[in-house]
Design an enzyme around this catalytic site. Structure first.
Site, PDB file in Angstrom:
ATOM      1  N   LEU A  61       0.822  -1.210   0.000  1.00 49.93           N
ATOM      2  CA  LEU A  61       0.000   0.000   0.000  1.00 49.93           C
ATOM      3  C   LEU A  61       0.852   1.254   0.000  1.00 49.93           C
ATOM      4  O   LEU A  61       0.521   2.240  -0.642  1.00 49.93           O
ATOM      5  CB  LEU A  61      -0.925   0.019   1.215  1.00 49.93           C
ATOM      6  CG  LEU A  61      -2.025  -1.050   1.246  1.00 49.93           C
ATOM      7  CD1 LEU A  61      -2.788  -0.956   2.550  1.00 49.93           C
ATOM      8  CD2 LEU A  61      -2.959  -0.875   0.069  1.00 49.93           C
ATOM      9  N   SER A  80       6.964  -0.211   5.930  1.00 47.10           N
ATOM     10  CA  SER A  80       6.085  -0.439   4.782  1.00 47.10           C
ATOM     11  C   SER A  80       4.715  -0.901   5.261  1.00 47.10           C
ATOM     12  O   SER A  80       4.594  -1.610   6.258  1.00 47.10           O
ATOM     13  CB  SER A  80       6.690  -1.507   3.874  1.00 47.10           C
ATOM     14  OG  SER A  80       7.969  -1.125   3.439  1.00 47.10           O
ATOM     15  N   VAL A  81       3.670  -0.511   4.494  1.00 48.77           N
ATOM     16  CA  VAL A  81       2.296  -0.886   4.827  1.00 48.77           C
ATOM     17  C   VAL A  81       1.763  -1.780   3.715  1.00 48.77           C
ATOM     18  O   VAL A  81       1.859  -1.434   2.538  1.00 48.77           O
ATOM     19  CB  VAL A  81       1.389   0.346   4.989  1.00 48.77           C
ATOM     20  CG1 VAL A  81      -0.013  -0.078   5.433  1.00 48.77           C
ATOM     21  CG2 VAL A  81       1.995   1.315   5.997  1.00 48.77           C
ATOM     22  N   LYS A  98       1.550  -3.263   8.972  1.00 53.36           N
ATOM     23  CA  LYS A  98       2.705  -2.371   8.896  1.00 53.36           C
ATOM     24  C   LYS A  98       3.930  -3.081   9.433  1.00 53.36           C
ATOM     25  O   LYS A  98       3.989  -3.470  10.608  1.00 53.36           O
ATOM     26  CB  LYS A  98       2.450  -1.092   9.691  1.00 53.36           C
ATOM     27  CG  LYS A  98       3.661  -0.161   9.751  1.00 53.36           C
ATOM     28  CD  LYS A  98       3.323   1.206  10.315  1.00 53.36           C
ATOM     29  CE  LYS A  98       2.612   2.047   9.288  1.00 53.36           C
ATOM     30  NZ  LYS A  98       2.528   3.472   9.671  1.00 53.36           N
ATOM     31  N   ASP A 148       2.017  12.668  15.433  1.00 48.62           N
ATOM     32  CA  ASP A 148       2.395  12.816  14.016  1.00 48.62           C
ATOM     33  C   ASP A 148       1.141  12.996  13.170  1.00 48.62           C
ATOM     34  O   ASP A 148       0.996  12.393  12.103  1.00 48.62           O
ATOM     35  CB  ASP A 148       3.201  11.599  13.544  1.00 48.62           C
ATOM     36  CG  ASP A 148       3.880  11.851  12.191  1.00 48.62           C
ATOM     37  OD1 ASP A 148       4.083  13.029  11.832  1.00 48.62           O
ATOM     38  OD2 ASP A 148       4.206  10.867  11.496  1.00 48.62           O
TER      39      ASP A 148
END
Length: 791
Positions: free
Chosen positions: A40, A47-48, A63, A157
């Site tokens: 994704l 990384s997802v 994730k 965030d």
């Protein structure tokens, strides 16, 4: 192979092989439960992936957490505690956190998968949101923040890419429960606060330990400013400058940038972004309440916004996370390794080029081509490789030929965690090599969760025709001018075997166009190239090579507007077409956009480093800008290939002339005289003689006029009259120089940058005859730039 020298690219492939052998593969179950289905996106924390929970038969987001973030037991325990806290938040505006798991010493998190797009994507597309839409989104974010803050979880965030707009209408905050653990780990290792600089609160920039909910409120204020104004509140040359600006300056007022921002929105933004956290809203609920002053019946009341909760909705088709400024994933296609005989290298090269072309047409992917790769023998792992190449995923492969059969192995590897996203071994004939590339491109697009909407048209499967075509294209990419004749002969032979193959015909047309541009006495090649290109377009209207061939012919015929139109089409259908980027750069240069031209020409060289004329155009552009150190550096020493000597010595001669460098020209005379023979050797030698002051231009102009005779193609004729103009002007013969300039214009001169910036032309630049030449050229340049804008 024994006794074979290992190149940097081979070492890179080997490094990938060594690393990815220990990594999970797409389709493999992680933690015995989660099947990875596609990438994704890639963020700062890992990384997802889109994954299926086989236990519950539900889709989730998975994730992978970078090893450096969980290398310490203390940091890992922090992750566990934050996940435990985040799991307490059950709210329709917060993505659920499910689990933390491990696979082969890799840590991962599983989360709710949202079907929709990010707020960042919406803001990029619409720039400024309506007041109603802004208020609706912000009230929903406040609702989610309020629930999380009540559970003791601060995001740290918050940014547009971490807010999803689901297709079911929900606004969903993602990645709660991670930032604090990452921040803790980063401080231990680097002493730097973690966050996205554009959205960090001042206390985060300062690295304070007591970060609380008001940091999220500050970030929300920044997001509101962007939604209302269309640009960030603080800008700078670096991310650190952006972050530091909020320590120096108070919050900017939205109405100073956009007068029609409603007073209520402006007031909320300014209060959210106060430098001292004590001066901000004390809670997200207070921010939501401030929106009640807006009179918009379509909005839910604050009470509704903060009280609505539902069970999480999961869906299997999320939009990708933005990876670049335009949201695309960065892919490097490494040169495929030829594991067979040396004479089969053209097959590996051809499949690499075909895959680059195919992937470059996929929306959502940005491809880095073969010659832009780092050539390093010291690559140790995929993380280092990613930093060197600045990409998210890498495609590599190998080919071995057995007679008419091929064994092709291709795989796709995630740089962030070494995960092998897709791999396949193909057993095919030589004639099926493009089918293999087409199938691989489709599979790679699927693995990256992007849609490939256009596949290659049917091509010949005749193994002899395909082999001839690949050999021809290999020759085409050798020395830029010298290999053209060999390539043309092979293309012609391939086309005889497959007379209706648009791929072969288009490449043949481009090779003929190059012959027209560079070979003296090959004037007939231009019309032949046009016939081949038109036949190609009748078979395949989307042929980028045919459009590029027409552009080359039109360029050399002096038709700059027609060139621009064809280049625009060539790049629309083939974003990785190096020839189109080359002529795009040349056109920008001659139209006076010199800095933009250098960028585009360097892009062409990144796609094909052997594109010598693009290199020399960068040299000329740097000289026109007066950047002499850069121009001489890029020019370098005389090339060893005789086919490049024309361009090299012509450029060097002009640089000595433009700098009025007689001694430098004098030193070149023996070098030119003793160089291997090249077509313009006598001309360049004579011109250097004049620049050195040891000869006069009178005898030379007749020779130059022969090269610029009426039978020569328009661009060549015009160019030689440019040289005559320069020589007469440098000699103080202004009227003769203006005569030559007008002859050049009749030859369809289009070089506006030369007219405006060449230092030798200063004595005649204000003369009415000069102005009469320049004005129509400037008008055509403007028209050509407009034609380019369709790309």
């Amino acid at each position: 192979m024994s006794g074979t020298k290992v190149s940097g690219n081979d070492a890179t492939v080997a490094a990938l092989s060594d690393v990815s052998g220990e990594m999970p593969t797409m389709g493999e179950l992680l933690g015995g439960r989660y099947e990875l289905l596609g990438l994704l996106g890639i963020g700062g924390m890992g990384s997802v992936y889109r994954a299926r929970d086989v236990e519950l038969d539900e889709m989730v987001a998975l994730k992978m957490i970078g090893r450096e973030l969980v290398s310490s037991p203390v940091i890992l325990e922090r992750f566990r505690q934050e996940v435990k806290l985040a799991r307490r938040v059950t709210h329709r505006n917060v993505a659920r956190m499910f689990d933390i798991g491990e696979h082969q010493k890799l840590k991962f998190l599983t989360m709710e998968l949202i079907d929709g797009e990010s707020l960042g994507d919406l803001m990029e597309r619409e720039q400024i949101l309506s007041t109603a839409r802004l208020a609706e989104i912000c009230c929903a974010i406040c609702s989610g923040l309020s629930a999380a803050h009540d559970a003791g979880v601060v995001h740290r965030d918050l940014k547009p890419d971490n807010v999803m707009l689901a297709k079911d209408g929900r606004v969903v905050i993602t990645d709660f429960g991670i930032a604090r653990a990452v921040e803790s780990g980063a401080k231990r290792t680097s002493g730097m606060p973690v966050g996205t600089p554009a959205y960090m609160a001042p206390e985060q920039v300062e690295g304070a330990d007591d970060i609380d909910a008001r940091a999220d409120i500050y970030a929300l204020g920044v997001m509101m400013f962007e939604m209302a104004v269309g640009k960030p509140p603080f800008e700078g040359e670096s991310m650190f400058a952006v972050a530091a600006a909020r320590l120096i300056h108070g919050p900017p007022h939205p109405q100073d940038h956009k007068k029609d921002v409603p007073d209520v929105i402006a007031k909320i933004v300014v209060k959210c972004m106060q430098r001292r956290k004590e001066d901000r809203y004390s809670s997200a609920l207070d921010v939501a309440r401030a929106f009640e002053a807006l009179t918009m019946p379509a909005l839910p009341s604050v009470k509704q916004a903060v009280s609505l909760t539902t069970s999480p909705v999961r869906s299997g088709n999320p939009s990708p996370v933005s990876e670049t400024e335009d949201g695309r994933k960065l892919v490097a296609v490494l040169p495929f390794k030829n594991s067979g005989k040396e004479e089969d290298a053209h097959i590996a090269e051809g499949l690499t080029e075909d895959l680059v072309d195919s992937l470059s047409m996929v929306k959502g992917i940005r491809v880095r081509a073969r010659s832009s790769h780092v050539d390093s023998t010291s690559v140790r792992d995929t993380g280092e490789l990613g930093r060197l190449l600045n990409v998210h995923v890498v495609v590599d492969g190998s080919i071995r030929r057995f007679g008419d059969s091929l064994r092709v192995t291709i795989r796709l590897v995630s740089v962030a965690d070494g995960l092998q996203l897709w791999a396949k071994r193909f057993d095919a004939t030589v004639g099926e090599v493009f089918r293999v590339g087409d199938e691989a491109a489709t599979a790679i697009a699927q693995a990256l969760t992007v849609e490939r909407t256009h596949a290659h048209d049917e091509a010949t499967t005749d193994p002899v025709a395909v082999d001839l075509f690949l050999r021809a294209r290999h020759q085409y990419h050798l020395v830029w001018h010298d290999a053209t004749s060999r390539a043309i002969a092979l293309f012609a032979e391939a086309l005889k075997r497959a007379p209706n193959d648009a791929r072969i015909m288009g490449a043949y047309a481009l090779a003929m166009a190059r012959r027209y541009a560079y070979e003296f006495g090959a004037e007939a090649a231009g019309p032949e190239a046009m016939v081949l290109a038109e036949r190609t377009l009748a078979l395949q209207p989307r042929s980028s090579t045919a459009r590029a061939a027409i552009a080359v012919v039109k360029w050399n015929d002096g038709d700059v507007v027609g060139t621009a139109t064809e280049i625009a089409q060539a790049l629309r259908y083939g974003p990785a077409n190096g020839d189109a980027h080359d002529y795009y750069g040349r056109l920008l240069l001659e139209c006076g956009l010199v800095d933009d031209a250098i960028v585009r020409l360097n892009m062409a060289l990144a796609l094909e480093a052997r594109m010598s004329q693009a290199k020399y155009e960068v040299v000329r552009a740097s000289a026109l800008l007066g950047k002499w150190d850069e121009a001489w550096r890029r020019l370098g020493d005389p090339p060893t290939e005789p086919a490049l000597l024309n361009a090299y010595w012509t450029n060097r001669m002009r640089m000595h002339a433009w700098q009025f460098d007689g001694p430098g020209a004098l030193a070149c005379l023996p070098l030119i005289a003793n160089a291997p023979p090249f077509e313009t050797q006598s001309i360049v030698l004579a011109l250097m003689d004049i620049i050195a002051g040891t000869s006069t231009p009178d005898a030379l102009t007749g020779v130059l006029r022969q090269f610029g005779n009426a039978n020569a193609i328009a661009r060549r004729r015009s160019f030689f009259f440019q040289l005559i103009t320069e020589i007469w002007t440098a000699s103080g013969e202004n009227e003769k120089a203006l005569d030559a300039l007008e002859d050049s214009a009749r030859g369809k001169l289009s070089d506006l940058a030369w007219l405006d910036k060449c230092p030798v032309l200063d004595p005649i630049r204000n003369h009415p005859r000069f102005v009469a030449v320049r004005d129509p050229i400037a008008a055509r340049a403007k028209e050509a730039i407009a034609a380019l804008s369709v790309t």
